[in-house]
Design an enzyme around this catalytic site. Structure first.
Site, PDB file in Angstrom:
ATOM      1  N   SER A   5       5.120  -5.418  -9.140  1.00  0.00           N
ATOM      2  CA  SER A   5       5.620  -4.056  -9.363  1.00  0.00           C
ATOM      3  C   SER A   5       6.629  -4.130 -10.505  1.00  0.00           C
ATOM      4  O   SER A   5       7.187  -5.205 -10.765  1.00  0.00           O
ATOM      5  CB  SER A   5       6.304  -3.569  -8.088  1.00  0.00           C
ATOM      6  OG  SER A   5       7.126  -2.458  -8.367  1.00  0.00           O
TER       7      SER A   5
ATOM      8  N   TYR B 278      12.118  -4.423  -1.128  1.00  0.00           N
ATOM      9  CA  TYR B 278      10.847  -4.266  -1.835  1.00  0.00           C
ATOM     10  C   TYR B 278      10.927  -4.945  -3.200  1.00  0.00           C
ATOM     11  O   TYR B 278      10.053  -5.743  -3.570  1.00  0.00           O
ATOM     12  CB  TYR B 278      10.517  -2.773  -1.986  1.00  0.00           C
ATOM     13  CG  TYR B 278       9.216  -2.508  -2.704  1.00  0.00           C
ATOM     14  CD1 TYR B 278       7.998  -2.602  -2.033  1.00  0.00           C
ATOM     15  CD2 TYR B 278       9.191  -2.178  -4.054  1.00  0.00           C
ATOM     16  CE1 TYR B 278       6.798  -2.363  -2.693  1.00  0.00           C
ATOM     17  CE2 TYR B 278       7.996  -1.935  -4.718  1.00  0.00           C
ATOM     18  CZ  TYR B 278       6.802  -2.035  -4.035  1.00  0.00           C
ATOM     19  OH  TYR B 278       5.615  -1.801  -4.695  1.00  0.00           O
TER      20      TYR B 278
HETATM   21  P1  NDP Z   1      -0.535   2.172   0.427  1.00  0.00           P
HETATM   22  O1  NDP Z   1       0.665   2.324   1.293  1.00  0.00           O
HETATM   23  O2  NDP Z   1      -1.286   3.369   0.016  1.00  0.00           O
HETATM   24  O3  NDP Z   1      -1.542   1.116   1.066  1.00  0.00           O
HETATM   25  C1  NDP Z   1      -1.059  -0.107   1.536  1.00  0.00           C
HETATM   26  C2  NDP Z   1      -2.127  -0.822   2.305  1.00  0.00           C
HETATM   27  O4  NDP Z   1      -1.541  -2.006   2.882  1.00  0.00           O
HETATM   28  C3  NDP Z   1      -2.682   0.027   3.444  1.00  0.00           C
HETATM   29  O5  NDP Z   1      -4.074  -0.196   3.556  1.00  0.00           O
HETATM   30  C4  NDP Z   1      -1.940  -0.534   4.645  1.00  0.00           C
HETATM   31  O6  NDP Z   1      -2.651  -0.421   5.847  1.00  0.00           O
HETATM   32  C5  NDP Z   1      -1.815  -2.003   4.275  1.00  0.00           C
HETATM   33  N1  NDP Z   1      -0.746  -2.628   5.056  1.00  0.00           N
HETATM   34  C6  NDP Z   1       0.551  -2.256   5.100  1.00  0.00           C
HETATM   35  N2  NDP Z   1       1.201  -3.009   6.000  1.00  0.00           N
HETATM   36  C7  NDP Z   1       0.300  -3.860   6.540  1.00  0.00           C
HETATM   37  C8  NDP Z   1       0.356  -4.843   7.543  1.00  0.00           C
HETATM   38  N3  NDP Z   1       1.482  -5.100   8.212  1.00  0.00           N
HETATM   39  N4  NDP Z   1      -0.771  -5.529   7.854  1.00  0.00           N
HETATM   40  C9  NDP Z   1      -1.931  -5.260   7.211  1.00  0.00           C
HETATM   41  N5  NDP Z   1      -2.055  -4.327   6.259  1.00  0.00           N
HETATM   42  C10 NDP Z   1      -0.955  -3.614   5.926  1.00  0.00           C
HETATM   43  O7  NDP Z   1       0.008   1.375  -0.873  1.00  0.00           O
HETATM   44  P2  NDP Z   1      -0.576   1.278  -2.356  1.00  0.00           P
HETATM   45  O8  NDP Z   1      -2.042   1.281  -2.334  1.00  0.00           O
HETATM   46  O9  NDP Z   1       0.182   2.224  -3.179  1.00  0.00           O
HETATM   47  O10 NDP Z   1      -0.030  -0.188  -2.750  1.00  0.00           O
HETATM   48  C11 NDP Z   1      -0.842  -1.337  -2.818  1.00  0.00           C
HETATM   49  C12 NDP Z   1      -0.016  -2.429  -3.479  1.00  0.00           C
HETATM   50  O11 NDP Z   1       0.379  -2.022  -4.786  1.00  0.00           O
HETATM   51  C13 NDP Z   1       1.279  -2.766  -2.741  1.00  0.00           C
HETATM   52  O12 NDP Z   1       1.496  -4.152  -2.780  1.00  0.00           O
HETATM   53  C14 NDP Z   1       2.337  -2.036  -3.532  1.00  0.00           C
HETATM   54  O13 NDP Z   1       3.590  -2.647  -3.408  1.00  0.00           O
HETATM   55  C15 NDP Z   1       1.782  -2.156  -4.939  1.00  0.00           C
HETATM   56  N6  NDP Z   1       2.275  -1.150  -5.883  1.00  0.00           N
HETATM   57  C16 NDP Z   1       1.919   0.166  -5.749  1.00  0.00           C
HETATM   58  C17 NDP Z   1       2.366   1.093  -6.668  1.00  0.00           C
HETATM   59  C18 NDP Z   1       2.007   2.548  -6.560  1.00  0.00           C
HETATM   60  O14 NDP Z   1       2.501   3.356  -7.377  1.00  0.00           O
HETATM   61  N7  NDP Z   1       1.189   2.970  -5.621  1.00  0.00           N
HETATM   62  C19 NDP Z   1       3.206   0.709  -7.815  1.00  0.00           C
HETATM   63  C20 NDP Z   1       3.514  -0.708  -7.860  1.00  0.00           C
HETATM   64  C21 NDP Z   1       3.042  -1.591  -6.931  1.00  0.00           C
HETATM   65  P3  NDP Z   1      -2.677   0.991   6.661  1.00  0.00           P
HETATM   66  O15 NDP Z   1      -3.479   1.919   5.819  1.00  0.00           O
HETATM   67  O16 NDP Z   1      -3.336   0.629   7.910  1.00  0.00           O
HETATM   68  O17 NDP Z   1      -1.259   1.413   6.793  1.00  0.00           O
END
Ligand code: NDP
Length: 251
Positions: A153, A166
């Site tokens: 990120s 984070y």
């Molecule tokens: P979302 O919150 O939309 O999705 C996150 C996913 O991770 C979901 O499928 C969630 O599952 C899963 N998850 C969370 N906790 C757990 C857990 N304990 N065990 C298993 N699975 C888990 O996030 P994004 O798609 O936005 O983010 C994806 C990645 O990109 C992350 O690492 C984030 O930090 C990074 N990122 C995102 C940005 C953005 O603008 N969106 C910018 C910079 C980095 P469930 O659906 O079941 O909750």
């Protein structure tokens, strides 16, 4: 946006595991990997979300995926080893891992940060990818062209006020990627890199910026070119890099 036109059969016959595959960026990546020929292993914590993606992939006639319901907050070393053994029995090797699952924790000054939340963020964002990578490396070493992608990120490169655990977890992710890439630098059959997705239209983004209109940011599908490039054979030899999905580079 990173520019790359992925060939239709880019990932044909590859076995690729995606964490957090049920929603957001992980869901788009798993779907695009399948569309380019991969058998995807969908790891996530909400079974219904994984099942709905499974159904979408199956009804599109793409390679049959596998589902791994796992909560990265509570999983322990043994669970990862068991998963590795199951994947070995089923597939014999692994060609790629996208460490995508992540949680935001709280947006608050470090002075007030709840220590329990801090630990949870570090467990899901850092400790889980470490344990998963360690357990899966023997399977990745059985591939002739393996790619491991971590998710970073902007706040994992320059610290920013109130991003707390984070931001710290994303600095740790960059560090883990660099250390591992350096350790494997002499092995041409495996590469380790990171992607900074940039602001992307997902649930996490709207939690972080509740007042921002979602249309401001690209959808997960729009940022997929870099996810495809780094996972497929065209990035062979690229190792130890942290790249921007919304950057200006071309493959
Ligand atoms: P979302 O919150 O939309 O999705 C996150 C996913 O991770 C979901 O499928 C969630 O599952 C899963 N998850 C969370 N906790 C757990 C857990 N304990 N065990 C298993 N699975 C888990 O996030 P994004 O798609 O936005 O983010 C994806 C990645 O990109 C992350 O690492 C984030 O930090 C990074 N990122 C995102 C940005 C953005 O603008 N969106 C910018 C910079 C980095 P469930 O659906 O079941 O909750």
């Amino acid at each position: 946006m990173f520019h790359y036109d992925a060939p239709a059969e880019l990932l044909k016959d590859r076995i690729i595991l995606v964490t957090g595959a049920g929603d957001g960026i992980g869901r788009a990546a798993a779907w695009h990997y399948a569309r380019h020929g991969a058998t995807v292993v969908l790891l996530g914590r909400t079974l219904e979300k994984l099942e709905s993606l499974y159904d979408e992939i199956e009804s599109a006639g793409l390679p049959q995926p596998a589902i791994v319901p796992m909560n990265l907050d509570t999983a322990v070393e043994h669970d990862y080893i068991e998963l590795s053994n199951q994947l070995y029995d089923e597939f014999g090797h692994l060609d790629g891992v996208l460490h995508n699952a992540g949680i935001l924790g709280m947006r608050t000054p470090i002075e007030n940060y709840d220590p329990v939340t801090w630990e949870k963020v570090m467990r899901v964002n850092v400790h889980a990818p470490f344990l998963l990578t360690q357990a899966l490396l023997p399977l990745l070493h059985k591939s002739s062209d393996a790619s491991v992608i971590f998710t970073s990120s902007g706040v994992g490169r320059t610290g920013r006020a109130y991003w707390g655990a984070y931001a710290v977890s994303k600095f740790a992710t960059e560090g883990m990627m660099q250390v591992l890439a350096d350790e494997l630098d002499n092995d041409p059959a495996i590469r380790i890199n990171a992607i900074n997705p940039g602001a992307t239209r997902t649930q996490m983004r709207s939690y972080a910026y509740p007042a921002e209109p979602p249309e401001t940011n690209p959808t997960p599908a729009e940022i997929m070119p870099l996810y495809l490039y780094l996972m497929g054979p065209d990035s062979k030899g690229v190792n130890g890099r942290s790249m921007d999905a919304q950057g200006q580079e071309s493959a």
